[in-house]
Design a protein around this motif. Structure first.
Motif, mmCIF file in Angstrom:
data_model
loop_
_atom_site.group_PDB
_atom_site.id
_atom_site.type_symbol
_atom_site.label_atom_id
_atom_site.label_comp_id
_atom_site.label_asym_id
_atom_site.label_seq_id
_atom_site.Cartn_x
_atom_site.Cartn_y
_atom_site.Cartn_z
ATOM 1 N N GLU A 238 10.162 96.734 66.045
ATOM 2 C CA GLU A 238 9.483 97.217 65.559
ATOM 3 C C GLU A 238 8.971 96.760 63.943
ATOM 4 O O GLU A 238 7.752 96.940 64.016
ATOM 5 C CB GLU A 238 10.962 98.463 64.905
ATOM 6 C CG GLU A 238 11.521 99.228 65.714
ATOM 7 C CD GLU A 238 10.515 99.684 66.056
ATOM 8 O OE1 GLU A 238 9.810 100.593 65.574
ATOM 9 O OE2 GLU A 238 10.504 100.746 67.849
ATOM 10 N N SER A 239 9.942 95.924 64.180
ATOM 11 C CA SER A 239 8.628 94.942 62.684
ATOM 12 C C SER A 239 7.523 94.589 62.327
ATOM 13 O O SER A 239 6.591 94.660 62.234
ATOM 14 C CB SER A 239 9.908 93.931 62.182
ATOM 15 O OG SER A 239 11.023 94.541 61.453
ATOM 16 N N LEU A 240 7.572 94.179 64.039
ATOM 17 C CA LEU A 240 6.569 92.933 64.626
ATOM 18 C C LEU A 240 5.327 94.328 64.717
ATOM 19 O O LEU A 240 4.454 93.839 64.630
ATOM 20 C CB LEU A 240 6.416 92.445 65.874
ATOM 21 C CG LEU A 240 5.306 91.581 66.197
ATOM 22 C CD1 LEU A 240 5.396 90.495 65.204
ATOM 23 C CD2 LEU A 240 6.311 89.880 67.610
ATOM 24 N N TYR B 125 2.095 84.992 57.689
ATOM 25 C CA TYR B 125 3.115 86.144 58.600
ATOM 26 C C TYR B 125 3.928 86.136 58.967
ATOM 27 O O TYR B 125 4.941 87.378 58.603
ATOM 28 C CB TYR B 125 1.587 86.404 59.541
ATOM 29 C CG TYR B 125 0.373 86.495 59.569
ATOM 30 C CD1 TYR B 125 -0.074 86.972 58.669
ATOM 31 C CD2 TYR B 125 -0.774 86.070 60.851
ATOM 32 C CE1 TYR B 125 -0.907 87.813 57.910
ATOM 33 C CE2 TYR B 125 -1.970 86.840 60.333
ATOM 34 C CZ TYR B 125 -2.235 87.016 59.181
ATOM 35 O OH TYR B 125 -3.372 87.925 58.989
ATOM 36 N N SER B 126 5.143 84.926 59.325
ATOM 37 C CA SER B 126 6.143 84.511 59.911
ATOM 38 C C SER B 126 7.425 85.149 58.312
ATOM 39 O O SER B 126 8.596 85.731 58.452
ATOM 40 C CB SER B 126 6.579 83.429 59.924
ATOM 41 O OG SER B 126 6.441 82.596 58.288
ATOM 42 N N THR B 127 6.577 84.806 57.157
ATOM 43 C CA THR B 127 7.560 85.098 56.326
ATOM 44 C C THR B 127 6.917 86.877 55.700
ATOM 45 O O THR B 127 8.376 87.482 55.486
ATOM 46 C CB THR B 127 7.019 84.238 54.793
ATOM 47 O OG1 THR B 127 7.554 83.132 54.904
ATOM 48 C CG2 THR B 127 8.068 85.216 53.774
ATOM 49 N N VAL C 221 1.930 94.492 53.449
ATOM 50 C CA VAL C 221 3.140 94.391 54.223
ATOM 51 C C VAL C 221 3.903 95.490 53.261
ATOM 52 O O VAL C 221 4.718 95.070 51.870
ATOM 53 C CB VAL C 221 4.277 93.520 54.148
ATOM 54 C CG1 VAL C 221 5.270 94.005 55.660
ATOM 55 C CG2 VAL C 221 3.526 92.384 55.851
ATOM 56 N N GLU C 222 4.546 96.750 53.986
ATOM 57 C CA GLU C 222 5.494 97.560 52.916
ATOM 58 C C GLU C 222 6.976 97.100 53.058
ATOM 59 O O GLU C 222 7.315 97.478 54.543
ATOM 60 C CB GLU C 222 5.289 99.244 53.367
ATOM 61 C CG GLU C 222 3.499 99.237 52.029
ATOM 62 C CD GLU C 222 3.921 99.428 51.610
ATOM 63 O OE1 GLU C 222 5.031 99.056 50.651
ATOM 64 O OE2 GLU C 222 2.449 99.154 50.725
ATOM 65 N N SER D 213 10.232 92.001 56.230
ATOM 66 C CA SER D 213 10.352 93.243 56.188
ATOM 67 C C SER D 213 11.271 93.839 57.291
ATOM 68 O O SER D 213 10.357 94.833 58.596
ATOM 69 C CB SER D 213 8.803 93.973 56.382
ATOM 70 O OG SER D 213 8.575 93.379 57.706
ATOM 71 N N LEU D 214 12.056 93.283 57.896
ATOM 72 C CA LEU D 214 12.799 93.966 58.930
ATOM 73 C C LEU D 214 13.820 94.963 59.286
ATOM 74 O O LEU D 214 14.199 95.622 57.936
ATOM 75 C CB LEU D 214 13.420 92.242 59.349
ATOM 76 C CG LEU D 214 13.550 91.200 60.171
ATOM 77 C CD1 LEU D 214 14.438 90.468 59.570
ATOM 78 C CD2 LEU D 214 12.772 91.019 61.387
ATOM 79 N N VAL D 215 12.999 96.112 60.018
ATOM 80 C CA VAL D 215 13.196 96.907 60.044
ATOM 81 C C VAL D 215 15.083 97.504 60.456
ATOM 82 O O VAL D 215 15.775 96.811 61.909
ATOM 83 C CB VAL D 215 13.030 97.751 60.642
ATOM 84 C CG1 VAL D 215 13.512 99.244 60.986
ATOM 85 C CG2 VAL D 215 11.274 97.868 60.873
ATOM 86 N N PRO D 216 16.104 98.119 59.311
ATOM 87 C CA PRO D 216 17.091 98.381 59.777
ATOM 88 C C PRO D 216 17.632 99.583 61.510
ATOM 89 O O PRO D 216 16.356 100.324 61.480
ATOM 90 C CB PRO D 216 17.738 98.893 58.364
ATOM 91 C CG PRO D 216 16.905 98.728 57.465
ATOM 92 C CD PRO D 216 15.444 98.560 57.975
ATOM 93 N N VAL D 217 18.020 99.269 62.283
ATOM 94 C CA VAL D 217 18.056 100.022 63.382
ATOM 95 C C VAL D 217 19.554 100.614 63.156
ATOM 96 O O VAL D 217 21.227 100.212 63.397
ATOM 97 C CB VAL D 217 18.110 99.410 64.889
ATOM 98 C CG1 VAL D 217 18.339 100.324 65.902
ATOM 99 C CG2 VAL D 217 16.904 98.596 64.955
#
Length: 503
Positions: A407-409, A314-316, A431-432, A321-325
């Motif tokens: 948000e990503s989590l 899950y960490s990878t 994960v999209e 999939s980190l969300v831009p802010v």
């Protein structure tokens, strides 16, 4: 026959009596002059006659109808010009021609007579270039253009040459013999001698009402000041107008108002707002937001990195999939030790550090599978948590880092809980990933919304300026008296703004 009947009318502003049991009669086919000092209630009386205000006590009838019920056959000439200052003489007369629905042939005939009577300026002359006397003559021409049954004049001859004044009163007396009723306000006693009847008004009361020459002899010591008048009334056919005819008339009025608005915009400097403001804001917006998304470095120490050929944890998935802010996107950089990751935050190489302990995925699964309210081992809770270290010396970057990670989590957990059908089963995780931000600019997604907003803002400003100027000049109320309804004015501005937006 009584054209205007005012019986026992009392009107108060707050506790002050502006009209006190006022009574007056204006007969059809006569010239009635209203004299009185300023503050005597003349303006209030005329607004009540016109239907612009409601009667509090008493009765007012205009040709046997309620005030304001007969608009199309009454003309009104206010004290100020009440004309569009950006129009030419020809455009001004054509505007009232269309409002009164006068045919071109009839308009040409009437214009020729008024041109000779009033010595109107050339057709190409712009209104704001005319002298005071020329403005008064043009305003009077607009009031007489539709051959009204009643005309209400406020200081009709101020600033006009004596010879033209003589011709005007000669013409008005001739029209009165044909049935025209005239109510005018003046502070010139000499001019009041042209009237058949004069009403002397003071402190909301009618002191006398009789032939002007007798009144001048009787009240020659009375001090008179400039009155302010606003009045109108016209006889109309009391038969109900068919719905289709009413709709067609309203459509015609809207078209005339749209034409007037477009002509007015074309002559106003503020019309550039409609074009320059949105264009300027778009240029500024593009200059500010044309830079690519700003990358924020995050130092990552991941103790559960999978071996070659093993599925990722899950960490990878979370890091991918980190969300831009807003204008910031998190770029994770792996470090070999936790100390090195924290050191990167300390020396400013990274905004924050992310630490995934060994067995993070297993511990997270165990936490998700546990029943509600179950007591979990503290080590499981600790291992199944994401540990972060944030540098808040730059609050914008620090908040963007925390927001993006949160948000990503949340998205990851939402996917896990949605697909989890029961405990102790293997669940395929999908994960999209977020949209590829390479080459993507903020302006590419926000430009349309900003453009629409500034177009709307510019047109609202322009419409407000036009309506405010028309109300200040008196053209707004003069158009209402000529038969233009409030809702038609609003619709005309909406249609005009829509047409400009399309262009």
């Amino acid at each position: 026959m009584s054209a205007i009947s005012v019986n026992n009318v009392t009107f108060k502003y707050h506790r002050n009596n502006v009209l006190d049991n006022f009574c007056a009669q204006v007969n059809a086919g006569e010239i009635y002059a209203l004299l009185g000092p300023s503050g005597g209630g003349k303006t209030t009386l005329l607004r009540l006659i016109l239907g612009r205000m409601n009667v509090q006590h008493g009765v007012i009838e205009v040709f046997g109808q309620q005030p304001g019920a007969s608009n199309r056959r009454i003309s009104y000439m206010p004290q100020n010009s009440a004309l569009c200052m950006q129009f030419t003489v020809e455009q001004t007369l054509q505007y009232f021609m269309h409002i009164y629905r006068i045919s071109s042939a009839e308009f040409s005939n009437r214009y020729t007579k008024l041109q000779k009577l009033l010595e109107l300026p050339e057709n190409e002359c712009v209104i704001n270039s005319l002298s005071g006397g020329q403005l008064r003559r043009l305003s009077l021409a607009c009031a007489l253009l539709n051959n009204p049954t009643m005309v209400i004049l406020d200081e009709p001859t101020v600033g006009i040459d004596l010879l033209i004044i003589h011709n005007i009163w000669k013409y008005l007396n001739m029209r009165c013999r044909d049935g025209l009723t005239i109510l005018f306000v003046t502070h010139y006693i000499e001019e009041a001698t042209n009237a058949h009847k004069v009403g002397l008004m003071r402190n909301g009361r009618l002191l006398a009402e009789e032939n002007p020459r007798k009144m001048i002899d009787r009240f020659k010591e009375t001090s008179l000041e400039n009155p302010i008048v606003s009045a109108y009334s016209k006889p109309m056919d009391t038969k109900p107008t068919p719905l289709l005819e009413t709709l067609m008339f309203n459509l015609w009025i809207i078209m005339i108002l749209i034409k007037r608005n477009l002509l007015k915009y074309s002559h106003m400097n503020c019309a550039l707002i409609c074009i320059l403001l949105p264009a300027t804001q778009v240029v500024i917006y593009c200059l500010v937001y044309s830079r690519p998304l700003i990358e924020i470095t995050a130092a990552v120490y991941n103790e559960e990195r999978p071996l070659m050929g093993e599925p990722s944890g899950y960490s990878t998935e979370l890091l991918d999939s980190l969300v831009p802010v807003e204008r910031h996107v998190i770029r994770p950089v792996l470090y070999p030790t936790l100390t090195a990751a924290i050191e990167a935050v300390t020396n400013g190489s990274a905004v924050g550090a992310i630490w995934f302990k060994a067995n993070y995925s297993d511990s997270l699964d165990e936490r998700l599978d546990a029943p509600m309210g179950a007591d979990l081992d503290p080590d499981t809770i600790d291992t199944g948590s994401v540990h972060t270290y944030v540098d808040n010396s730059h609050i914008m970057f620090g908040q963007a880092f925390q927001h993006s990670l949160s948000e990503s989590l949340l998205r990851l957990l939402a996917g896990l809980t949605r697909d989890r059908n029961g405990p102790n089963i293997e669940i395929p995780i999908r994960v999209e990933k977020t949209r590829n931000t390479e080459g993507l600019l903020i302006k590419d997604t926000g430009l349309s919304a900003n453009l629409i907003f500034y177009i709307y803002l510019s047109q609202m400003i322009l419409s407000s300026l036009v309506l405010t100027q028309e109300r200040k000049d008196g053209l707004f109320e003069r158009s209402l008296i000529a038969g233009v309804a409030h809702h038609l004015v609003v619709l005309s501005h909406l249609c005009t703004n829509f047409m400009i937006a399309l262009v």
